[in-house]
Scaffold this motif. Structure first.
Motif, PDB file in Angstrom:
ATOM      1  N   ARG A 251      16.977-140.510 -79.466  1.00  0.00           N
ATOM      2  CA  ARG A 251      18.095-139.581 -79.675  1.00  0.00           C
ATOM      3  C   ARG A 251      19.080-140.121 -80.717  1.00  0.00           C
ATOM      4  O   ARG A 251      19.721-139.350 -81.432  1.00  0.00           O
ATOM      5  CB  ARG A 251      18.817-139.330 -78.351  1.00  0.00           C
ATOM      6  CG  ARG A 251      19.944-138.320 -78.433  1.00  0.00           C
ATOM      7  CD  ARG A 251      20.629-138.133 -77.106  1.00  0.00           C
ATOM      8  NE  ARG A 251      19.818-137.381 -76.171  1.00  0.00           N
ATOM      9  CZ  ARG A 251      19.749-136.049 -76.135  1.00  0.00           C
ATOM     10  NH1 ARG A 251      20.424-135.329 -77.004  1.00  0.00           N
ATOM     11  NH2 ARG A 251      18.999-135.441 -75.250  1.00  0.00           N
TER      12      ARG A 251
ATOM     13  N   TRP B 295      22.619-132.452 -81.228  1.00  0.00           N
ATOM     14  CA  TRP B 295      22.066-132.186 -79.890  1.00  0.00           C
ATOM     15  C   TRP B 295      20.678-131.585 -79.997  1.00  0.00           C
ATOM     16  O   TRP B 295      19.772-131.957 -79.254  1.00  0.00           O
ATOM     17  CB  TRP B 295      22.994-131.220 -79.125  1.00  0.00           C
ATOM     18  CG  TRP B 295      24.188-131.897 -78.530  1.00  0.00           C
ATOM     19  CD1 TRP B 295      24.285-133.194 -78.149  1.00  0.00           C
ATOM     20  CD2 TRP B 295      25.456-131.303 -78.246  1.00  0.00           C
ATOM     21  NE1 TRP B 295      25.537-133.446 -77.639  1.00  0.00           N
ATOM     22  CE2 TRP B 295      26.279-132.310 -77.680  1.00  0.00           C
ATOM     23  CE3 TRP B 295      25.988-130.022 -78.401  1.00  0.00           C
ATOM     24  CZ2 TRP B 295      27.593-132.071 -77.287  1.00  0.00           C
ATOM     25  CZ3 TRP B 295      27.284-129.791 -77.991  1.00  0.00           C
ATOM     26  CH2 TRP B 295      28.086-130.803 -77.446  1.00  0.00           C
ATOM     27  N   ASN B 296      20.549-130.654 -80.921  1.00  0.00           N
ATOM     28  CA  ASN B 296      19.262-129.976 -81.083  1.00  0.00           C
ATOM     29  C   ASN B 296      18.166-130.975 -81.466  1.00  0.00           C
ATOM     30  O   ASN B 296      17.092-131.004 -80.865  1.00  0.00           O
ATOM     31  CB  ASN B 296      19.409-128.883 -82.153  1.00  0.00           C
ATOM     32  CG  ASN B 296      18.129-128.113 -82.336  1.00  0.00           C
ATOM     33  OD1 ASN B 296      17.473-127.781 -81.365  1.00  0.00           O
ATOM     34  ND2 ASN B 296      17.757-127.859 -83.582  1.00  0.00           N
TER      35      ASN B 296
ATOM     36  N   ASP C 236      17.495-133.521 -78.514  1.00  0.00           N
ATOM     37  CA  ASP C 236      16.741-133.039 -77.359  1.00  0.00           C
ATOM     38  C   ASP C 236      15.233-133.106 -77.592  1.00  0.00           C
ATOM     39  O   ASP C 236      14.469-133.184 -76.635  1.00  0.00           O
ATOM     40  CB  ASP C 236      17.160-131.598 -77.019  1.00  0.00           C
ATOM     41  CG  ASP C 236      18.574-131.549 -76.450  1.00  0.00           C
ATOM     42  OD1 ASP C 236      19.097-132.620 -76.086  1.00  0.00           O
ATOM     43  OD2 ASP C 236      19.159-130.456 -76.384  1.00  0.00           O
ATOM     44  N   LYS C 237      14.821-133.067 -78.860  1.00  0.00           N
ATOM     45  CA  LYS C 237      13.383-133.128 -79.147  1.00  0.00           C
ATOM     46  C   LYS C 237      12.936-134.540 -79.525  1.00  0.00           C
ATOM     47  O   LYS C 237      11.733-134.798 -79.660  1.00  0.00           O
ATOM     48  CB  LYS C 237      13.066-132.226 -80.361  1.00  0.00           C
ATOM     49  CG  LYS C 237      13.387-130.769 -80.177  1.00  0.00           C
ATOM     50  CD  LYS C 237      13.043-130.030 -81.484  1.00  0.00           C
ATOM     51  CE  LYS C 237      13.913-128.818 -81.670  1.00  0.00           C
ATOM     52  NZ  LYS C 237      14.173-128.510 -83.085  1.00  0.00           N
TER      53      LYS C 237
ATOM     54  N   ARG D  19      23.786-137.239 -65.693  1.00  0.00           N
ATOM     55  CA  ARG D  19      23.287-136.317 -66.711  1.00  0.00           C
ATOM     56  C   ARG D  19      23.304-134.872 -66.221  1.00  0.00           C
ATOM     57  O   ARG D  19      23.164-133.959 -66.991  1.00  0.00           O
ATOM     58  CB  ARG D  19      21.862-136.689 -67.123  1.00  0.00           C
ATOM     59  CG  ARG D  19      21.815-137.861 -68.075  1.00  0.00           C
ATOM     60  CD  ARG D  19      20.443-137.942 -68.715  1.00  0.00           C
ATOM     61  NE  ARG D  19      20.185-139.307 -69.141  1.00  0.00           N
ATOM     62  CZ  ARG D  19      19.057-139.943 -68.922  1.00  0.00           C
ATOM     63  NH1 ARG D  19      18.071-139.338 -68.289  1.00  0.00           N
ATOM     64  NH2 ARG D  19      18.891-141.166 -69.336  1.00  0.00           N
TER      65      ARG D  19
ATOM     66  N   PHE E 232      25.356-130.338 -69.457  1.00  0.00           N
ATOM     67  CA  PHE E 232      25.569-129.054 -70.128  1.00  0.00           C
ATOM     68  C   PHE E 232      27.052-128.682 -70.132  1.00  0.00           C
ATOM     69  O   PHE E 232      27.606-128.284 -71.153  1.00  0.00           O
ATOM     70  CB  PHE E 232      24.725-127.957 -69.464  1.00  0.00           C
ATOM     71  CG  PHE E 232      24.816-126.640 -70.176  1.00  0.00           C
ATOM     72  CD1 PHE E 232      24.194-126.460 -71.407  1.00  0.00           C
ATOM     73  CD2 PHE E 232      25.546-125.595 -69.630  1.00  0.00           C
ATOM     74  CE1 PHE E 232      24.299-125.252 -72.083  1.00  0.00           C
ATOM     75  CE2 PHE E 232      25.651-124.380 -70.300  1.00  0.00           C
ATOM     76  CZ  PHE E 232      25.026-124.210 -71.524  1.00  0.00           C
TER      77      PHE E 232
ATOM     78  N   ARG F  51      28.884-130.705 -72.575  1.00  0.00           N
ATOM     79  CA  ARG F  51      28.645-130.260 -73.950  1.00  0.00           C
ATOM     80  C   ARG F  51      29.579-129.106 -74.301  1.00  0.00           C
ATOM     81  O   ARG F  51      30.134-129.055 -75.399  1.00  0.00           O
ATOM     82  CB  ARG F  51      27.199-129.799 -74.109  1.00  0.00           C
ATOM     83  CG  ARG F  51      26.228-130.952 -74.225  1.00  0.00           C
ATOM     84  CD  ARG F  51      24.837-130.451 -74.546  1.00  0.00           C
ATOM     85  NE  ARG F  51      23.929-131.574 -74.725  1.00  0.00           N
ATOM     86  CZ  ARG F  51      22.696-131.454 -75.203  1.00  0.00           C
ATOM     87  NH1 ARG F  51      22.227-130.262 -75.536  1.00  0.00           N
ATOM     88  NH2 ARG F  51      21.939-132.520 -75.350  1.00  0.00           N
TER      89      ARG F  51
ATOM     90  N   GLU G  32      23.220-139.479 -72.404  1.00  0.00           N
ATOM     91  CA  GLU G  32      22.017-138.683 -72.604  1.00  0.00           C
ATOM     92  C   GLU G  32      20.938-139.435 -73.377  1.00  0.00           C
ATOM     93  O   GLU G  32      19.794-139.002 -73.422  1.00  0.00           O
ATOM     94  CB  GLU G  32      22.351-137.391 -73.369  1.00  0.00           C
ATOM     95  CG  GLU G  32      23.061-136.351 -72.537  1.00  0.00           C
ATOM     96  CD  GLU G  32      23.034-134.994 -73.214  1.00  0.00           C
ATOM     97  OE1 GLU G  32      22.395-134.078 -72.677  1.00  0.00           O
ATOM     98  OE2 GLU G  32      23.643-134.850 -74.296  1.00  0.00           O
TER      99      GLU G  32
ATOM    100  N   GLU H   3      18.096-141.812 -74.158  1.00  0.00           N
ATOM    101  CA  GLU H   3      17.061-142.447 -73.340  1.00  0.00           C
ATOM    102  C   GLU H   3      16.359-143.536 -74.144  1.00  0.00           C
ATOM    103  O   GLU H   3      15.889-143.285 -75.254  1.00  0.00           O
ATOM    104  CB  GLU H   3      16.026-141.400 -72.909  1.00  0.00           C
ATOM    105  CG  GLU H   3      16.610-140.298 -72.082  1.00  0.00           C
ATOM    106  CD  GLU H   3      15.698-139.093 -72.022  1.00  0.00           C
ATOM    107  OE1 GLU H   3      15.453-138.612 -70.921  1.00  0.00           O
ATOM    108  OE2 GLU H   3      15.205-138.654 -73.087  1.00  0.00           O
TER     109      GLU H   3
END
Lengths: 248, 290
Positions: free
Chosen positions: B135, B179-180, B183-184, B226, B230, B233, B278, B280
């Motif tokens: 991330r 964030w986008n 997240d991937k 966690r 949301f 955010r 968030e 990892e």
């Protein structure tokens, strides 16, 4: 300087046989013992008679593996510093405490320069570095640098404590930079692998995957020999009698 | 990753402080001198230096901190230390000339301002460089995130309202972008139980190597909290960017500016907390956790 050596001719490291490891944790104990009594700050324990936790340079995980075909298997998985060629923990160090030796590729921490920022532990994808909570300095596997060159020890003891102690012979120590060394031969023969190759760290230590389970060519019932049918054709005198009576 | 308060305070406060000093160096509040100029520079220095001091609380062995200026060739953390000292020294000289002698040496301000901005960039690079935390390892978005928050805070504190409104919106966009991508990132990094262990098939933890806690789990496998990610955010986006951005549309007087600053810091703390909580680390895989 925390720049990495371009190449190291000698690449001392471990080869760990996941097929042979029985998960006894003897390597964990001998590692903790040797490295607490010898080089550097001792490996401390926090609250040892309560919620015990402490610093270890080697830990044994256990995994359950369910292959696509066949039965599940338990694999014991010892993990310590892999002495990477492209060690990300070394280059991030701001004080120069972390370094990789040019002569044999061992990654070490100079505790007299470590400020305990923990950045190297973040940079390591394998969790090989632990900040000692009592001493405030970063601890990691030294490949028992104080044993392997130690002429005060008998020759058979001049290998890392974990290798010396392993009762199953699952740990091997040697020069992985020399293609003719025993460990390199072993890796070639058994198809040794790198952990997390996509992280680009080029680890020196190799892991030997569990050998594939062997299969039998025919469907033999294990009880078969016990159930061998009684001979249908009588032999000897009874055979002659049988044939003679048949002809009548 | 463990959201250590010292590091969160450091990056938020020193970010805003260096952002303010950057704008002052580049001529915001150029008409101020004497006491008003002193107040603006003092706020910048207190935030920047306070943040840096807070970061030293994170060190387990601070007596060796002096060596951290030595490894600038390879280490972003070392570069950050050197850059911060250089930026604050030059900015101090620039400020002193303005405050006490009413002399504005513009080129000195530009150099000092650029160094302040570079310091924020080095802070961002400390996180960006870490491949083991996918991330964070976003080569463009992570530095952009730190720089935009710093400049926005700086513009707000400098009272550069015209710039602040635009910067707030830009921050919101960069935050969404980060964030986008974040997240991937873990999935795209390709590190999973199979590459971690080299074992084929479905691999799961059977037994942990130790019954108690340890440094690795506390520092890098932080999974608490966690569940509110949301909501946090939304708070970050509204407080640190969108609400102040709308406030900038109108006439902002002292009280309004104070409210905007309070909102900015609340939102930025939420965003920075999430940046750690968030994130990892791949080592979590060895423990069957992320």
């Amino acid at each position: 300087m925390t720049a990495l050596p371009e190449t190291t001719q000698t690449k001392l490291g471990l080869v760990i046989d996941l097929d042979t490891c029985v998960g006894c944790h003897a390597c964990v104990v001998s590692c903790k013992g040797w490295n607490t009594e010898n080089y550097g700050a001792p490996l401390s324990d926090m609250d040892p008679y309560g919620q015990a936790e402490g610093t270890f340079l080697n830990r044994v995980h256990s995994y359950e593996v369910v292959p696509d075909l066949g039965t599940a298997q338990t694999v014991h998985f010892p993990k310590s510093c892999l002495h990477c060629e492209d060690a990300p923990c070394v280059t991030v160090c701001p004080t120069g405490a972390s370094y990789k030796r040019t002569e044999d590729g061992i990654v070490l921490v100079n505790e007299d320069a470590c400020m305990g920022c923990g950045l190297c532990a973040w940079a390591c994808p394998y969790g090989a570095r632990e900040l000692d909570q009592a001493a405030g300095v970063m601890k990691k596997c030294t490949l028992c640098v104080d044993r392997i060159y130690n002429e005060n020890l008998p020759e058979e003891d001049r290998e890392p404590a974990c290798v010396r102690t392993c009762p199953a012979g699952a740990r091997h120590f040697g020069d992985l930079g020399d293609p003719d060394s025993d460990v390199s031969q072993l890796v070639a023969e058994r198809g040794g692998i790198d952990l997390m190759p996509e992280q680009g760290t080029k680890p020196t230590n190799k892991y030997l995957p569990p050998r594939p389970k062997d299969t039998l060519d025919t469907d033999i019932d294990v009880l078969g020999p016990l159930l061998a049918p009684v001979a249908e054709q009588p032999k000897g005198f009874l055979g002659w009698l049988d044939r003679a009576l048949e002809k009548l | 990753m463990h959201p250590a308060p010292s590091v969160i305070f450091f990056s938020v406060l020193s970010g805003a402080g260096f952002g303010l000093l950057t704008l002052l160096g580049f001529g915001a509040r150029a008409t101020s001198q004497g006491w008003p100029a002193f107040v603006f520079f003092a706020v910048g220095f207190v935030l920047a230096v306070g943040g840096l001091l807070s970061a030293t609380l994170h060190l387990a062995n601070p007596k060796n901190a002096i060596y951290s200026f030595s490894q600038w060739r390879t280490s972003w953390l070392s570069r950050e230390g050197i850059s911060a000292v250089a930026a604050l020294s030059l900015m101090g000289l620039y400020a002193a000339l303005i405050i006490f002698f009413d002399i504005r040496v513009a080129p000195l301000g530009y150099v000092a301002g650029a160094l302040c901005l570079f310091t924020v960039f080095t802070t961002a690079m400390i996180y960006t460089q870490i491949k083991a935390v996918p991330r964070w390892h976003q080569p463009l978005a992570t530095p952009a995130l730190f720089l935009s928050y710093a400049l926005t805070g700086g513009a707000l504190l400098a009272g550069a309202v015209a710039h602040a409104g635009f910067l707030f919106l830009l921050t919101a966009l960069i935050q969404l972008w980060h964030w986008n991508g974040g997240d991937k990132a873990f999935r795209n990094a390709g590190t999973n139980m199979n590459t971690a262990t080299g074992l084929k098939g479905a691999v799961r933890q059977f037994e942990s190597p130790h019954t108690g806690d340890n440094y690795l789990l506390k520092e890098m496998v932080y999974v608490v909290g966690r569940k509110h990610a949301f909501k946090l955010r939304i708070i970050a986006l509204l407080f640190a960017a969108l609400i102040p951005s709308f406030m900038m549309l109108g006439e902002v007087k002292h009280l309004g500016a104070l409210i905007a600053v309070a909102l900015y810091f609340t939102g930025t703390f939420a965003s920075r907390w999430l940046f750690f909580a968030e994130a990892e680390h791949v080592v979590g895989l060895y423990y069957g956790k992320r």
